[in-house]
Design a protein around this motif. Structure first.
Motif, PDB file in Angstrom:
ATOM      1  N   THR A 262      21.956  13.762 -20.477  1.00  0.00           N
ATOM      2  CA  THR A 262      22.214  12.371 -20.789  1.00  0.00           C
ATOM      3  C   THR A 262      23.677  12.031 -19.935  1.00  0.00           C
ATOM      4  N   CYS A 263      24.037  10.720 -19.816  1.00  0.00           N
ATOM      5  CA  CYS A 263      25.151  10.343 -18.962  1.00  0.00           C
ATOM      6  C   CYS A 263      25.286   8.760 -19.082  1.00  0.00           C
ATOM      7  N   THR A 264      26.452   8.374 -18.706  1.00  0.00           N
ATOM      8  CA  THR A 264      26.629   6.647 -18.647  1.00  0.00           C
ATOM      9  C   THR A 264      26.136   6.244 -17.225  1.00  0.00           C
ATOM     10  N   TYR A 265      25.718   5.267 -17.322  1.00  0.00           N
ATOM     11  CA  TYR A 265      25.511   4.375 -16.079  1.00  0.00           C
ATOM     12  C   TYR A 265      26.588   4.746 -15.058  1.00  0.00           C
ATOM     13  N   GLN A 266      27.580   4.178 -15.620  1.00  0.00           N
ATOM     14  CA  GLN A 266      29.001   4.473 -14.631  1.00  0.00           C
ATOM     15  C   GLN A 266      29.256   5.828 -13.953  1.00  0.00           C
ATOM     16  N   GLU A 267      28.890   6.927 -14.697  1.00  0.00           N
ATOM     17  CA  GLU A 267      29.413   8.012 -14.286  1.00  0.00           C
ATOM     18  C   GLU A 267      28.271   8.957 -13.502  1.00  0.00           C
ATOM     19  N   PHE A 268      26.975   8.452 -13.675  1.00  0.00           N
ATOM     20  CA  PHE A 268      25.830   9.064 -12.939  1.00  0.00           C
ATOM     21  C   PHE A 268      25.945   9.002 -11.550  1.00  0.00           C
ATOM     22  N   THR A 269      25.574  10.141 -10.989  1.00  0.00           N
ATOM     23  CA  THR A 269      25.440  10.299  -9.562  1.00  0.00           C
ATOM     24  C   THR A 269      24.042  10.524  -9.169  1.00  0.00           C
ATOM     25  N   PRO A 270      23.332  10.255  -8.228  1.00  0.00           N
ATOM     26  CA  PRO A 270      21.818  10.668  -7.828  1.00  0.00           C
ATOM     27  C   PRO A 270      21.557  12.175  -7.800  1.00  0.00           C
ATOM     28  N   ASP A 271      22.615  13.071  -7.513  1.00  0.00           N
ATOM     29  CA  ASP A 271      22.409  14.477  -7.402  1.00  0.00           C
ATOM     30  C   ASP A 271      22.298  15.284  -8.573  1.00  0.00           C
ATOM     31  N   MET A 272      22.370  14.318 -10.050  1.00  0.00           N
ATOM     32  CA  MET A 272      22.412  14.736 -11.236  1.00  0.00           C
ATOM     33  C   MET A 272      20.883  14.688 -11.779  1.00  0.00           C
ATOM     34  N   GLY A 273      19.890  14.028 -11.282  1.00  0.00           N
ATOM     35  CA  GLY A 273      18.436  13.930 -11.597  1.00  0.00           C
ATOM     36  C   GLY A 273      18.026  12.466 -11.406  1.00  0.00           C
ATOM     37  N   ILE A 274      17.059  12.407 -12.312  1.00  0.00           N
ATOM     38  CA  ILE A 274      16.374  10.967 -12.398  1.00  0.00           C
ATOM     39  C   ILE A 274      16.831   9.995 -13.293  1.00  0.00           C
ATOM     40  N   PRO A 275      17.682   8.922 -12.764  1.00  0.00           N
ATOM     41  CA  PRO A 275      18.074   8.144 -13.826  1.00  0.00           C
ATOM     42  C   PRO A 275      17.174   7.182 -14.765  1.00  0.00           C
ATOM     43  N   VAL A 276      17.227   7.200 -16.083  1.00  0.00           N
ATOM     44  CA  VAL A 276      16.332   6.610 -16.957  1.00  0.00           C
ATOM     45  C   VAL A 276      16.998   5.808 -17.823  1.00  0.00           C
TER      46      VAL A 276
END
Length: 141
Positions: A6-20
């Motif tokens: 889990t993460c925020t939209y604001q803190e997410f970076t593509p290296d973390m995984g697949i954004p959902v």
């Protein structure tokens, strides 16, 4: 069940995984990445959001919603999103609320607890979390 985080939209970076997306609304700010899917089974209803409940009451109602949807439907939806993307990368469940601000909480962490209980899979938070309380330096008794 795909690997989740889990993460925020604001803190997410593509290296973390697949954004959902797990939010009722789309982000109203520009993202530096494309959201890969919407986990509708994990999205709180607008009726629940409108109630503006304290955290414990909200989690009770949200868990009831997740239980009614059922773990099989949740799993099927997440597996379908994962199947459309590079295998082996975690799905990162996104919402808006930053957890490092005192008093903040979010449905994504409630969903993570629910899913961990149902599947046994630990679901890490990738965004900034509250700083742990500092240990007491002196005995105040």
């Amino acid at each position: 069940m795909p690997t989740l985080a889990t993460c925020t939209y604001q803190e997410f970076t593509p290296d973390m995984g697949i954004p959902v997306r797990t939010t009722a609304g789309h982000p109203r700010f520009r993202l530096g990445y494309k959201v890969a899917g919407h986990a509708k089974t994990l999205t709180p209803t607008r009726a629940l959001l409108a109630q503006n409940l304290p955290e414990d009451a909200y989690e009770f109602s949200y868990r009831r919603q997740l239980t009614e949807v059922g773990i099989d439907a949740i799993r099927a939806e997440l597996e379908a999103i994962a199947a459309q993307h590079e295998s082996g990368r975690p799905l990162v469940l996104l919402c808006f609320d930053r957890l490092n601000k005192p008093g903040n909480w979010c449905h994504r962490t409630q969903a993570a607890r629910f899913l961990t209980e149902q599947t046994g899979q630990e679901i890490p938070e990738l965004g900034a979390c509250p700083a742990p309380a500092a240990p007491a330096l002196f005995d105040t008794k």
